[in-house]
Design a protein around this motif. Sequence first.
Motif, mmCIF file in Angstrom:
data_model
loop_
_atom_site.group_PDB
_atom_site.id
_atom_site.type_symbol
_atom_site.label_atom_id
_atom_site.label_comp_id
_atom_site.label_asym_id
_atom_site.label_seq_id
_atom_site.Cartn_x
_atom_site.Cartn_y
_atom_site.Cartn_z
ATOM 1 N N ALA A 26 0.855 -1.190 0.000
ATOM 2 C CA ALA A 26 0.000 0.000 0.000
ATOM 3 C C ALA A 26 0.890 1.239 0.000
ATOM 4 O O ALA A 26 1.845 1.316 0.775
ATOM 5 N N ALA A 27 0.577 2.181 -0.877
ATOM 6 C CA ALA A 27 1.399 3.386 -0.996
ATOM 7 C C ALA A 27 0.626 4.619 -0.578
ATOM 8 O O ALA A 27 -0.506 4.841 -1.011
ATOM 9 N N THR A 28 1.261 5.412 0.291
ATOM 10 C CA THR A 28 0.761 6.741 0.627
ATOM 11 C C THR A 28 1.874 7.718 0.270
ATOM 12 O O THR A 28 2.894 7.327 -0.291
ATOM 13 N N GLU A 29 1.664 8.976 0.597
ATOM 14 C CA GLU A 29 2.672 9.981 0.286
ATOM 15 C C GLU A 29 4.025 9.604 0.905
ATOM 16 O O GLU A 29 4.135 9.443 2.116
ATOM 17 N N ARG A 30 5.024 9.397 0.061
ATOM 18 C CA ARG A 30 6.416 9.131 0.444
ATOM 19 C C ARG A 30 6.668 7.763 1.078
ATOM 20 O O ARG A 30 7.803 7.433 1.393
#
Length: 281
Positions: A260-264
Amino acid sequence: VDGNYCLTCGSDKSLKLWNPHKGTALRTYQGHGYEVLDAAGSFDNSQLCSCGADKTVALWDVATGQVVRKYRGHAGKVNCVQFNEEATIIVSGSIDSTVRCWDCRSRRPDPVQVLDEAKDGVSSVKVSDHEILSGSVDGRVRRYDLRAGQLYSDYIGSPITSVCFSKDGQCALAASLDSTLRLLDKETGELLGEYTGHRSTAYRLDCVLSEQDTHVGSASEDGNVYFWDLVEGSLALSLAVGRSVVQSLSFHPTLPCLLAATERHVQLWREETFQPEGDAA
């Protein structure tokens, strides 16, 4: 493709290849002029494709880190890329409302096919052995059957942010900006299930199916990832990933493991009993 490595891309104009099971960065790929919006690996992990706000699609050699070829032809930023199964064709979808197919083996600069049925930007493409699935801001999920030369279109009504095939190839899952996932029968277009509880109103968020098609998952603007039971439609799990929007999700092809990718940040979630296969451990 085998789940041993992962690929990230971002607003720093670069791509990065990782061993997600160890959390180690293996290589950085630089060659785009603006933010990189999507990337994918070939079946044998020897090549990458990527696309971005510079309106280009790039083909990379994994080992050397070099751009093998750049494809120009989209009239706006390119949102999504996928290889076909043999990695002979790259399929890209753009804000210019087209899906373009590029021949990886040819020196020709123009696409081998342009699919221009969408009335607004193409947000998501997926490729199976003989089909292209696309989602558009015009609220339609389109499936191109390349063998039969047929186009099937299903109207959702709300702008589509992400589409994917079920593992068994019978269904298509579509996420849209009305904070709803919809499971469609691929052949008939019948609505098989609706999944709600997450928030999706402004961003291009991913949806996924688990490795055995038992659960559907969605990123969310509230910092969580949600999973529902595919058949019952009930919420089975929510993962607190972060405080900001979760944009990108990728489920392991054969094992209960999620990126899962979020900001940075990119997070790896897995069951405690999880064992990476092969040399990735």
